[in-house]
Design a protein around this motif. Sequence first.
Motif, mmCIF file in Angstrom:
data_model
loop_
_atom_site.group_PDB
_atom_site.id
_atom_site.type_symbol
_atom_site.label_atom_id
_atom_site.label_comp_id
_atom_site.label_asym_id
_atom_site.label_seq_id
_atom_site.Cartn_x
_atom_site.Cartn_y
_atom_site.Cartn_z
ATOM 1 N N LYS A 204 70.317 75.039 84.754
ATOM 2 C CA LYS A 204 70.499 73.683 84.203
ATOM 3 C C LYS A 204 69.540 72.693 84.864
ATOM 4 N N THR A 205 69.369 72.818 86.175
ATOM 5 C CA THR A 205 68.461 71.920 86.896
ATOM 6 C C THR A 205 67.013 72.252 86.575
ATOM 7 N N GLN A 206 66.702 73.559 86.440
ATOM 8 C CA GLN A 206 65.345 73.951 86.057
ATOM 9 C C GLN A 206 64.987 73.372 84.694
ATOM 10 N N ALA A 207 65.957 73.420 83.773
ATOM 11 C CA ALA A 207 65.718 72.918 82.415
ATOM 12 C C ALA A 207 65.439 71.413 82.420
ATOM 13 N N ALA A 208 65.989 70.702 83.396
ATOM 14 C CA ALA A 208 65.776 69.253 83.484
ATOM 15 C C ALA A 208 64.315 68.912 83.759
ATOM 16 N N LEU A 209 63.572 69.891 84.278
ATOM 17 C CA LEU A 209 62.156 69.666 84.588
ATOM 18 C C LEU A 209 61.254 69.850 83.373
ATOM 19 N N PHE A 210 61.736 70.588 82.350
ATOM 20 C CA PHE A 210 60.882 70.986 81.228
ATOM 21 C C PHE A 210 60.162 69.812 80.586
ATOM 22 N N GLU A 211 60.919 68.823 80.152
ATOM 23 C CA GLU A 211 60.337 67.686 79.433
ATOM 24 C C GLU A 211 59.389 66.904 80.334
ATOM 25 N N ALA A 212 59.804 66.699 81.588
ATOM 26 C CA ALA A 212 58.975 65.918 82.508
ATOM 27 C C ALA A 212 57.639 66.595 82.781
ATOM 28 N N MET A 213 57.666 67.927 82.972
ATOM 29 C CA MET A 213 56.443 68.647 83.312
ATOM 30 C C MET A 213 55.469 68.719 82.144
ATOM 31 N N GLU A 214 55.977 68.908 80.952
ATOM 32 C CA GLU A 214 55.095 69.088 79.801
ATOM 33 C C GLU A 214 54.689 67.767 79.154
ATOM 34 N N GLU A 215 55.642 66.870 78.961
ATOM 35 C CA GLU A 215 55.371 65.655 78.190
ATOM 36 C C GLU A 215 55.257 64.396 79.034
ATOM 37 N N ARG A 216 55.414 64.557 80.363
ATOM 38 C CA ARG A 216 55.337 63.409 81.277
ATOM 39 C C ARG A 216 56.293 62.294 80.865
ATOM 40 N N GLN A 217 57.493 62.699 80.454
ATOM 41 C CA GLN A 217 58.526 61.730 80.104
ATOM 42 C C GLN A 217 59.895 62.358 80.331
ATOM 43 N N ILE A 218 60.919 61.499 80.430
ATOM 44 C CA ILE A 218 62.297 61.967 80.601
ATOM 45 C C ILE A 218 63.179 61.182 79.639
ATOM 46 N N THR A 219 64.038 61.884 78.917
ATOM 47 C CA THR A 219 64.966 61.225 78.003
ATOM 48 C C THR A 219 66.387 61.363 78.547
ATOM 49 N N ILE A 220 67.014 60.233 78.832
ATOM 50 C CA ILE A 220 68.379 60.221 79.379
ATOM 51 C C ILE A 220 69.209 59.203 78.608
ATOM 52 N N ASP A 221 70.370 59.642 78.123
ATOM 53 C CA ASP A 221 71.273 58.770 77.351
ATOM 54 C C ASP A 221 70.537 58.111 76.182
ATOM 55 N N GLY A 222 69.644 58.871 75.552
ATOM 56 C CA GLY A 222 68.935 58.363 74.385
ATOM 57 C C GLY A 222 67.767 57.450 74.690
ATOM 58 N N THR A 223 67.502 57.193 75.967
ATOM 59 C CA THR A 223 66.393 56.311 76.350
ATOM 60 C C THR A 223 65.261 57.133 76.952
ATOM 61 N N GLN A 224 64.045 56.867 76.497
ATOM 62 C CA GLN A 224 62.877 57.596 76.999
ATOM 63 C C GLN A 224 62.206 56.820 78.118
ATOM 64 N N TYR A 225 61.957 57.506 79.214
ATOM 65 C CA TYR A 225 61.274 56.907 80.362
ATOM 66 C C TYR A 225 59.953 57.660 80.572
ATOM 67 N N ASP A 226 58.846 56.927 80.499
ATOM 68 C CA ASP A 226 57.536 57.551 80.710
ATOM 69 C C ASP A 226 57.222 57.614 82.203
ATOM 70 N N MET A 227 56.647 58.755 82.626
ATOM 71 C CA MET A 227 56.286 58.925 84.029
ATOM 72 C C MET A 227 54.947 58.237 84.285
ATOM 73 N N GLU A 228 54.855 57.541 85.415
ATOM 74 C CA GLU A 228 53.614 56.844 85.760
ATOM 75 C C GLU A 228 52.539 57.856 86.168
#
Length: 332
Positions: free
Chosen positions: A132-156
Amino acid sequence: MEEKEQQGDSLQFDSRVDLTKLQEAVAQIKSELGKVIIGQQNMIELLIVSILSNGHSLIEGVPGVAKTVTAKLLAKTMNVDFSRIQFTPDLMPSDILGTSIFNVKTSEFEFKKGPLFSNIILIDEINRAPAKTQAALFEAMEERQITIDGTQYDMEPPFLVFATQNPVEQEGTYRLPEAQLDRFLFKINVHYPTLEEEVEILERKHEQKNAQIEKLITSVLSAKQIAEYQNTIKEIIAEKNLIKYIAAIVDNTRANANLFLGASPRASIAIMDASKALAAINGRDFITPDDIKKVATPILAHRIILTPEREMEGLTAEQVVKQIIESIEVPR
């Protein structure tokens, strides 16, 4: 007259892409790391290539071979935010991504960012965290963004993950899924130092006494410079015959009798990008077959899966990649 024309052509050739500042920055980084790290030149060079290629790296080696120290000190040479996360079996996604906390004053939920919201992320013992924790990295590593509670946060930018794992100790670990391994540009295998290097390590440690090694390292790169050099890498020339050479290597992994799973087009792109970075480090504005050969093994070995028969025979993924490279004719 003919000699002057040749000199003019040479000057014109040299000025196609200005790599002077990039080379100076790389030399400075290596010099800073050389104050502390003895040997491990291959790991250092591949990590620098991964930064220039904007790719993540997985570092594998037994405890005590300077995996974590090298990644940490490399991050110190860059004037950007750094975050170190120790993965454990009880680590939850919210521990790295962040969580929403109710603010009594505003009567609203506020999102508190986790340690993944940084520029350089060092994940120690990445294979100790559950799926579950590994899966949390998927979006951040590939798309440089994180989606939480329907809100997208772009990584600097820059956003780079350096992860370490121990290949020997398997108790309390979780094997990384293929989908996550594919998101790492490199898997860098770190070996023991030579006898001469170990003697130098001991002598250096004896001389430094109680010195804090992190204070010996000076920052030489800013986030703006990293972005500038990453854009410079894109200007490096890849001839059509070399692009076909890369495609032939990757295509061979999909029809190889020794392999159950071959590499994807993401691997082809990774080889091309990493070859460009390696060429730039060496002062060339064009890639060569040697660049491709050097980066192919650390890019492909963790993306392919051997057939059970070959695995039982003791064949390794690295050996198969080398066999593939040797079997394909080098373009002239």
